[in-house]
Design an enzyme around this catalytic site. Structure first.
Site, PDB file in Angstrom:
ATOM      1  N   GLY A 517       0.401  -1.024  -0.067  1.00  0.00           N
ATOM      2  CA  GLY A 517       0.187   0.109  -0.081  1.00  0.00           C
ATOM      3  C   GLY A 517       1.052   1.062  -0.259  1.00  0.00           C
ATOM      4  CG  PHE A 518       4.783   3.199   1.932  1.00  0.00           C
ATOM      5  CD1 PHE A 518       4.752   4.144   3.354  1.00  0.00           C
ATOM      6  CD2 PHE A 518       6.050   3.450   1.225  1.00  0.00           C
ATOM      7  CE1 PHE A 518       5.618   5.329   3.017  1.00  0.00           C
ATOM      8  CE2 PHE A 518       6.865   4.291   1.245  1.00  0.00           C
ATOM      9  CZ  PHE A 518       6.637   5.094   2.605  1.00  0.00           C
ATOM     10  N   PRO A 520       6.560   0.874  -4.215  1.00  0.00           N
ATOM     11  CG  PRO A 520       7.694   1.224  -5.442  1.00  0.00           C
ATOM     12  CD  PRO A 520       6.452   2.565  -5.121  1.00  0.00           C
ATOM     13  CB  VAL A 521       9.652  -2.977  -0.919  1.00  0.00           C
ATOM     14  CG1 VAL A 521      10.462  -2.948   0.061  1.00  0.00           C
ATOM     15  CG2 VAL A 521       8.215  -2.339  -0.440  1.00  0.00           C
ATOM     16  CG  ASP A 632      -2.055  -3.856   9.340  1.00  0.00           C
ATOM     17  OD1 ASP A 632      -3.223  -4.258   9.212  1.00  0.00           O
ATOM     18  OD2 ASP A 632      -1.511  -3.395   8.600  1.00  0.00           O
TER      19      ASP A 632
END
Length: 818
Positions: A517-518, A520-521, A632
């Site tokens: 949700g934040f 790409p990593v 979460d």
């Protein structure tokens, strides 16, 4: 004298008039609403290599639409459309609809076969027969449908053989029923994608043989000496598709055929002989029979009998082996004992065992593979994924080794052996000396590297302090057309965008290891050699400045072995970036909910993860200076380090509380459905007991290997919590445990963990224990209080069931490693 000779020129002219239309019908395309009738015109590729039309075979009157060679070997069929639905007369007709659907019609305009490829956005479509042997339906310049996606018994150069992971389309071979009957026969040739992909040959529902996985040079069961310079083989595996494809690099004509009797032949056309010759055959001796020698057996076609046991093993049933029945395989002479230091025995020149129950990593070295998994009793063997250039990648077996055979190739495998078994293997004295030399080198090297790192980090710290003083005290961030200001974070390392870009090869797609949700990593490597995970806020992210600040402030001030470590941050114009320590084993859900990878998590490992999570949450709730409610907790947010120790991540939704102020209320419910407590989902009230609830769900998922949200059972409609509650009341809690834990579980620990989990997921928040009580209950042996009915359990009282359908899933960033 009267001339009675026949005039030649008029006759020739007449013949030309007759023959010319026949040649003109040799088209390679037809447009929408045009047709090809049985007995009429056909499609012929541009260079006249292939022809498409209706045909019959042998004495059969059945009519099929198919494709065959025209320029050579006329009549050799390479593809058939209506294999299972032949037409019994000559009424057949091929037609292309204006929407791109290719159909075969029989008598009375009955649809016999269809490509099911209609599109409605552009009616300009044509069907074309290419010289590659591919029948293609075009929509302008895009392909709507192609015969290459639906092979029969033949693979032509350029065809993909494998699976499209996006659409689910599988391209595989099926034999004809006989030489004159193209309907689907007994044999199937398929690229199986369970575990490490490999090629299988099935005879009905029986696995007949196995070609093995791709090893960089070819398939493990297809020796190098059988390969050639006439064609090249390409193997592709990515997130969208897995396939193998071969292309010719010379002017020869070749095809791969799965014959009606199960042979897989590379056939090559020899113009001088006007015939096909067998250039290569993938299978051809008794050792190709799948698992002829059983578990831990080794097949060698040069031995008589061909089966023997691997070193350190002996026949499971000597009587059966004496009777030349080797299917029962072999067992260990001495049992494994991980605690005493099991080792791995190298066996060279093999076709590697069946890889359906394997795990693999393309970025690991062979040494890292051994070091990481030597302590995992579930690991039975390992090898290089790619044998080129000395080997790379790690392929790990998690089950008995099946279908291994000797080859003269370059593939080696390392088999787990009891330490006592290896004492007599080779020169133990020289082995011991070599081991000591290696240890000395490792210790000295580690000391030097540590010293260098200390100096480098000290220099880096001085440089960072100087750099920070030069930084502006305010950073401007424009998000969603709003102007925001943000102060720099004190005592948190700042990285420039250029540093982050250099570490990640400018955010290269090859360095991308996940997305949530934040955003790409990416995996990166800093100048000092540290591996990092870089989270980059995407423009489409539902998270923004508040979550970014929250994560940095919370996690930077939290120091615990079971919390992921934040190394720094970067802010540059619209860029928001977080830099974490790199977790090589991805997240808990990556292993827990996969049938094969879950085998790597034995019960001691799972119990360690449960306890580690509990200690981490206890630190957040009680022992940290901030006192945090995570909000979460889920399997995707539990990361695993190199030793599979758990580390809690993703603090974007976390909230601080002070002293006894452990309750709060919000109008915006965030989190992940399946882990959210009822009071939070329905009323927006969250507290430390919300985290306790999520922890209880996680424990039940870890024990069962099932997702709470997706759980189903034939006898009731409860979720995982309800199912666990039913089993507990009936005294059958142990049945909740995953079957993969049968060989490693400790019953008292499993039952205690389930009991504690049920206490954590009780409906009322005040009934749930604190995390301090949870930690103590997990490690003690005293009596436990009786749990009450869990939340969301509808089996007994519908009035107590809570409706959470209005809660949408809010998926957070998952730090994935490759």
């Amino acid at each position: 004298m009267e001339d009675h000779s026949i005039p030649i020129l008029p006759i020739l002219f007449f013949l030309v008039l007759i023959l010319l239309p026949l040649d003109c019908t040799a088209l390679d395309t037809i447009s929408a609403n045009q047709e090809i009738k049985d007995g009429g015109k056909t499609l012929v590729s541009k260079e006249k290599m292939f022809q498409l039309g209706f045909f019959s075979r042998g004495k059969s009157k059945n009519r099929y639409l198919g494709m065959w060679y025209k320029k050579i070997s006329y009549g050799t069929v390479v593809w058939v459309a209506n294999r299972e639905t032949p037409i019994t007369d000559r009424s057949g007709m091929l037609k292309l609809s204006r929407h791109g659907d290719l159909v075969i019609l029989g008598s009375h305009n009955r649809t016999v076969w269809s490509s099911n490829s209609s599109v409605f956005n552009n009616p300009v479509v044509v069907v074309q027969l290419l010289d590659t042997g591919n029948l293609v339906v075009w929509n302008k310049n895009s392909v709507i449908w192609q015969s290459f996606d639906y092979p029969g018994d033949t693979i032509l150069p350029g065809m993909k053989f494998g699976k499209d992971l996006v659409t689910g389309l599988e391209r595989f071979m099926t034999s004809w029923k006989s030489t004159d009957d193209p309907s689907i026969g007994e044999y199937t040739y398929i690229l199986d994608t369970n575990g490490c992909p490999q090629i299988f040959r099935w005879q009905g529902k029986v696995l007949a043989s196995r070609l093995g996985p791709w090893n960089g040079l070819g398939f493990s069961g297809f020796p190098v000496e059988n390969r050639n310079t006439i064609y090249i083989t390409e193997y592709v595996e990515n997130e969208k598709e897995i396939y193998v494809r071969y292309d010719l690099i010379s002017s020869v004509v070749q095809r791969v055929v799965l014959t009606w009797d199960g042979k897989t032949l590379f056939l090559q056309w020899v113009e001088r002989l006007k015939d096909w010759i067998v250039y290569a055959e993938t299978l051809g001796d008794s050792c190709d029979q799948f698992s002829l020698c059983g578990p831990y057996g080794m097949c060698s076609i040069n031995n008589h009998p061909p089966c023997s046991c691997m070193q350190g093993f002996e026949p499971r049933s000597p009587e059966e082996w004496e009777a030349s029945d080797w299917a029962s395989g072999c067992i260990r002479k001495k049992p494994l004992d991980c605690g005493s230091g099991d080792w791995f025995l190298k066996i060279s020149g093999v076709k590697v065992p069946d890889t359906r129950r394997t795990w693999y990593n393309v970025s690991m070295t062979l040494r890292e593979c051994e070091t990481t998994y030597r302590r995992k009793c579930s690991c039975t063997g390992y090898t290089s994924l790619d044998i080129r250039n000395g080997g790379s990648g790690c392929l790990l077996w998690l089950d008995e080794l099946m279908d291994t055979r000797e080859y003269g190739g370059d593939q080696d495998i390392y088999i787990r052996m009891a330490a006592s078994e290896l004492k007599g293997h080779g020169d133990s004295q020289s082995d011991s000396k070599e081991l000591k030399r290696i240890l000395i080198v490792v210790v000295l090297t580690s000391s030097v590297i540590s010293l260098v790192l200390v100096v480098a980090l000290a220099c880096r710290k001085v440089k960072n302090r100087s750099h920070k003083k030069k930084q502006e005290r305010r950073y401007m961030l424009d998000e969603k057309n709003k102007s925001m200001q943000m102060e720099p974070f004190d005592d948190i390392p700042y990285f420039s965008l250029s540093e982050v870009a250099e570490a990640t090869a400018n955010f290269s797609a090859s360095n991308k290891i996940g997305e949530g949700g934040f955003g790409p990593v990416y995996k990166g490597v800093l100048e000092d050699g540290r591996e990092i995970a870089v989270k980059r806020l995407s423009e489409s992210s539902q998270q923004g400045l508040d979550e970014f600040k929250n994560e940095v402030i919370c996690i930077a001030k939290l120091q615990h072995r079971n919390l992921v470590k934040l190394l720094g941050y970067c802010i540059h114009q619209n860029e928001l970036i977080l830099i974490y320590e790199y977790m090589p084993n991805k997240s808990l859900d990556f292993f827990l909910f996969d049938e094969t990878r879950s085998l790597m998590l034995d019960w001691p490992q799972r119990f360690n993860i449960i306890q580690g999570m509990a200690r981490g949450i206890l630190y957040l709730h009680q022992d940290s200076r901030l006192q945090i409610i995570h909000r979460d907790l889920k399997a995707a947010n539990i990361l695993l380090d190199a030793d599979m120790n758990p580390k809690i991540s993703d603090f974007g939704l976390a909230r601080k509380f002070v002293g006894n102020d452990t309750n709060a209320k919000t109008k915006k419910v965030v989190g992940t459905y399946g882990y959210i407590s009822p009071e939070y989902a329905v009323h927006g009230r969250f507290s430390i007991k919300s985290d306790v609830f999520s922890f209880g769900v996680l424990v039940l998922e870890i024990i069962s290997g099932k997702k709470n949200r997706e759980f189903s059972h034939g006898d009731h409609r409860d979720n995982l919590l309800g199912h666990a509650w039913r089993l507990y009341k009936e005294g059958r809690s142990i049945e909740l445990m995953s079957g993969s834990l049968q060989a490693s579980y400790v019953a008292s620990e499993v039952l205690r963990s389930i009991h504690v989990a049920l206490l954590c997921v009780q409906h009322l928040a005040e009934d749930r224990p604190t995390m301090l009580s949870v930690v103590l209950m997990l490690v003690s042996e005293g009596a436990l209080p009786q749990p009450k009915q869990p939340a969301f359990f509808t089996g007994e009282s519908h009035s107590e069931a809570q409706c959470v359908s209005m809660v949408d899933e809010y998926t957070l960033t998952q730090l994935y490693a490759r």
